[in-house]
Write an enzyme that holds these catalytic residues in place. Structure first.
Site, mmCIF file in Angstrom:
data_model
loop_
_atom_site.group_PDB
_atom_site.id
_atom_site.type_symbol
_atom_site.label_atom_id
_atom_site.label_comp_id
_atom_site.label_asym_id
_atom_site.label_seq_id
_atom_site.Cartn_x
_atom_site.Cartn_y
_atom_site.Cartn_z
ATOM 1 N N ALA A 102 0.864 -1.189 0.000
ATOM 2 C CA ALA A 102 0.000 0.000 0.000
ATOM 3 C C ALA A 102 0.898 1.236 0.000
ATOM 4 O O ALA A 102 2.111 1.122 0.182
ATOM 5 C CB ALA A 102 -0.892 0.007 1.236
ATOM 6 N N LYS A 103 0.332 2.368 -0.203
ATOM 7 C CA LYS A 103 1.078 3.621 -0.074
ATOM 8 C C LYS A 103 0.093 4.740 0.184
ATOM 9 O O LYS A 103 -1.078 4.648 -0.221
ATOM 10 C CB LYS A 103 1.841 3.924 -1.362
ATOM 11 C CG LYS A 103 2.969 4.900 -1.186
ATOM 12 C CD LYS A 103 4.203 4.182 -0.687
ATOM 13 C CE LYS A 103 5.418 5.057 -0.566
ATOM 14 N NZ LYS A 103 6.622 4.209 -0.425
#
Ligand code: GLU
Length: 411
Positions: A102-103
């Site tokens: 994720a980011k």
């Protein structure tokens, strides 16, 4: 630097071709699970209200809770965060952590805010996304423009909603359930893989010359540890300027200087160095440790280094990668080279979940072992399949995620 997602997906497809992945599997792997964009409005110290845009993109959870940093930078946008979220999925798989990718980020220049404004911004962002993150779903961490203080505010605000949950975020201060060696981890990992590369080539890192772009958290620890291990850093550039010295820069003095002066520019007794000069330095190793998209069709032809170790995320465009391949320059890709940060984040999360604290030496040994093992696996694939280290790393990472996806099945 605007990101073209379809461009960076070229690396994905090169590896997917080797793995013989179907079009349907490629689509399943590429499409993010969740893509969230939120308003983050805060009151500034002067009483005005300012509205920022925050992102959290959860790319893939086939191998475990999603993991990835939180970036505060003016150039943060949906495309960039999407590209970086996908890189986290392959990165955690390459080093075999039980995570997905994720980011997140906020489009803001953190230097333009006071400490109190930054705290309000972080807390407001947590209020907006707390329902979609957590120790078993998605665990943020520091990235460009964020640090252990931001993670402490993050944890505190998350806990206001969910109670005691130190494993909800990593990269926290040592005094607040943080992990020994987390700050140096990305830089240390970069040096470990560089050493491993030379080990396989029958050479040594000690004595090699290095040009380094970036002197933030990652770049400064890279320089420190390279220097400790006998490499000679001859050029460094950061956002404000650069310095070079063919005889080798005095790294301990430069670290102290940069901290006081907010950058390396003006360091006495050496010559200035532009970014263009840095890329074209006659050195053994070039290390991009700053923004993405730095090594392009324009800059790549000027590179004279024999090796590139990608400490930054996404520093090389596919066109530049092709140029390096043709020029015989060996590139250790980001998803392997800079995985030390998320590896020690994993150690932090493990300790938080069992409420224990491991000593620094243990962290360093575990990091060294995991990064070396990952490098060796990637090296082996590159030899067996006669592909670049980048394609080999993608084959390893994507292969693991594809197998997990297949085994779990889609209902
Ligand atoms: N931001 C770092 C990266 O890009 C670390 C992520 C983490 O520790 O979760 O790998």
């Amino acid at each position: 630097m605007s990101h073209d997602t379809s461009k960076s997906e070229r690396f994905f497809h090169q590896a997917a071709d080797h793995l013989g992945l179907s079009t349907r599997m490629r689509t399943l792997l590429l499409v993010p699970e969740r893509d969230v964009k939120v308003q983050v409005a805060i009151r500034l110290d002067n009483g005005d209200v300012e509205t920022f845009i925050g992102y959290r993109i959860q790319h893939d959870s086939a191998r475990g809770p999603m993991k990835g940093g939180l970036r505060f930078h003016p150039e943060v946008d949906e495309d960039e965060v999407r590209t970086l979220a996908q890189l986290m999925t392959w990165k955690t798989a390459v080093v075999d952590l039980p995570y997905g990718g994720a980011k997140g980020g906020i489009a803001v220049d953190p230097r333009s805010l006071s400490k109190a404004e930054l705290e309000r911004l972080t807390r407001k962002f947590v209020d907006q996304i707390h329902d979609m993150v957590g120790p078993d779903t998605d665990i943020p961490a520091p990235d460009m423009g964020t640090n252990s203080q931001v993670m402490a505010w993050f944890m505190n605000q998350y806990q206001a909603h969910h109670g005691f949950q130190p494993a909800c975020v990593t990269g926290k201060p040592l005094e607040l359930h943080g992990c020994e060696g987390r700050e140096e981890a990305t830089g240390r990992g970069v040096v470990v893989v560089a050493e491993r590369l030379f080990h396989h080539l029958g050479e040594k890192l000690a004595g090699k010359t290095v040009a380094l772009q970036g002197f933030g958290n990652v770049g400064s620890f890279c320089a420190k540890i390279l220097n400790e291990r006998g490499a000679k850093v001859v050029a460094i550039a950061d956002q404000r300027g650069g310095v070079k010295n063919a005889a080798g820069l005095d790294i301990p003095a430069l670290l102290a200087y940069a901290q006081k002066n907010d950058g390396v520019a003006g360091f006495p007794g050496v010559d200035p160095c532009s970014n263009a000069e840095l890329f074209a330095s006659q050195v053994d190793i070039l290390i991009p440790a700053a923004l993405g998209g730095q090594l392009t069709a324009e800059t790549a032809p000027t590179v004279r280094a024999r090796y590139i170790v990608e400490a930054a995320n996404d520093p090389t465009t596919p066109e530049a990668d092709e140029i390096f391949l043709q020029k015989g320059i060996t590139v250790v890709p980001d998803i392997l080279a800079n995985a030390g940060g998320v590896t020690v984040s994993y150690f932090e999360w493990v300790q938080n979940r069992s409420v224990v604290h491991w000593p620094l030496e243990e962290i360093r040994n575990r990091l060294e072992q995991r990064m070396s093992a990952a490098f060796d696996s990637v090296w082996q694939i590159a030899q067996d399949k006669k592909v670049s280290l980048r394609t080999a790393a993608y084959i390893l990472g994507i292969g693991r995620v594809a197998r997990a996806t297949e085994l779990a099945g889609v209902s």
